[in-house]
Design an enzyme around this catalytic site. Structure first.
Site, PDB file in Angstrom:
ATOM      1  N   TYR A 160       0.706  -1.178  -0.111  1.00  0.00           N
ATOM      2  CA  TYR A 160       0.253   0.051   0.115  1.00  0.00           C
ATOM      3  C   TYR A 160       1.066   1.567   0.160  1.00  0.00           C
ATOM      4  CZ  TYR A 160      -3.581  -3.062   1.716  1.00  0.00           C
ATOM      5  OH  TYR A 160      -4.627  -4.062   1.753  1.00  0.00           O
ATOM      6  N   SER A 161       0.986   2.249  -0.921  1.00  0.00           N
ATOM      7  CA  SER A 161       0.026   2.389  -2.506  1.00  0.00           C
ATOM      8  C   SER A 161       0.327   2.511  -3.773  1.00  0.00           C
ATOM      9  CB  SER A 161      -0.965   3.456  -2.059  1.00  0.00           C
ATOM     10  OG  SER A 161      -0.193   4.941  -1.840  1.00  0.00           O
TER      11      SER A 161
END
Length: 316
Positions: free
Chosen positions: A54-55
């Site tokens: 993420y991300s």
């Protein structure tokens, strides 16, 4: 105070909502993310779910952004001992290789600990199955981290029933650790991936399920009800598939329950999910305090058996 639920045999406890960290440092900027994290703990939340990847998908990002924001919050707030941190390995390539290669698991854990600014990960997930790595090698790598005190418990995400069962069988036959938590995709309009063999396995082995996409990427909030609504988001294509399926019937059933209870559609979706056999707590993320407070409101939604059955039948 909301009742805490124990996640399988892990000993970890959470209210019926785990806070998703996929938005931190992405659609929720750092300052907003920190306010959301403070509010979550203030309201009685205990578990924050993130991942090393993420991300990575966002332009200019390379993964680790969410963990870094959580790490900054942990340092600023001093609340490390009030929360449980769950993160994942397996979708971000880097030092040690890729997937669930033992060297990758070891290196990724060190990188996550560094970004989080902590000495332990309470729950470490294999983010997805890796057919190229023998399961005993991956489990042994996780076992070394548990023995070193760097990881408390391990979980599996995106595993089929057959692969989860073979991993569990290995744990029973050997001294290798076993997955105590499962993170599957599961919600009112996406049920076939969990219900049946996988759900039965979780119940039989006391594996706590913490489903992701609990709100079906926003569909179950009622945001997408017609072709005209599909342009509201880059997720429009996926929403069309849901509308063309049983989505409209599910929303209609949810509308009726909303009228009866006064709860929002998001709260109803989460309450239904939290009441399913084998499910400990759904995962949902928020990009504002108001959104978070709405999600936490699901803790107080008491669906009747009849309402639950109506919702279940609508999406069957």
């Amino acid at each position: 105070m909301t009742e805490l639920r124990t996640l399988g045999t892990s000993g970890l406890e959470t209210p019926p909502l785990v806070l998703g960290g996929n938005v931190f440092g992405w659609t929720a900027d750092e300052a907003t993310s920190i306010r959301i994290l403070d509010r979550f703990v203030e309201r009685g939340g205990t578990m924050i779910d993130t991942a090393d990847v993420y991300s990575d998908w966002a332009p200019g990002h390379s993964g680790g952004e969410s963990e870094a924001v959580i790490g900054k919050w942990l340092k600023q707030s001093g609340k490390r001992d009030r929360v449980l941190i769950a993160t994942k390995v397996g979708m971000l390539d880097g030092d040690g290789g890729r997937g669930l290669a033992p060297a990758r698991i070891a290196a990724a854990c060190e990188a996550s600990l560094r970004r989080l600014g902590t000495d332990r990960i309470d729950l470490y997930f294999a983010h997805r199955d890796d057919p190229d790595v023998p399961q005993e090698e991956a489990l042994a790598a996780f076992g070394k981290l548990i023995e070193a005190g760097k990881v408390g418990a391990i979980g599996a995400s995106n595993f089929t029933a057959a692969r989860l069962k073979s991993a569990l069988d290995l744990g029973l036959r050997t001294s290798l650790p076993h997955y105590q938590v499962l993170q599957p995709e599961y919600n009112l309009v996406a049920r076939s991936g969990f219900e049946g063999e996988l759900q039965d396995l979780c119940i039989a082995h006391n594996i706590g399920a913490v489903p992701y996409f609990a709100l079906a990427s926003g569909f179950l909030t009622g945001k997408y009800r017609s072709e005209a609504d599909l342009s509201k988001s880059v997720r429009g294509g996926r929403m069309k598939a849901l509308l063309d399926g049983r989505g409209a019937e599910v929303l209609a059933a949810m509308d009726a329950v909303a009228d009866e209870t006064g709860a929002s559609l998001a709260q109803i979706a989460l309450a239904w999910l939290a009441g399913q056999p084998g499910v400990t707590a759904p995962i949902a993320s928020a990009t504002s305090i108001a959104q978070l407070d709405e999600l936490i409101g699901s803790w107080d939604v008491a669906l009747t058996d009849e309402q639950r059955e109506r919702l279940t039948a609508a999406g069957a």
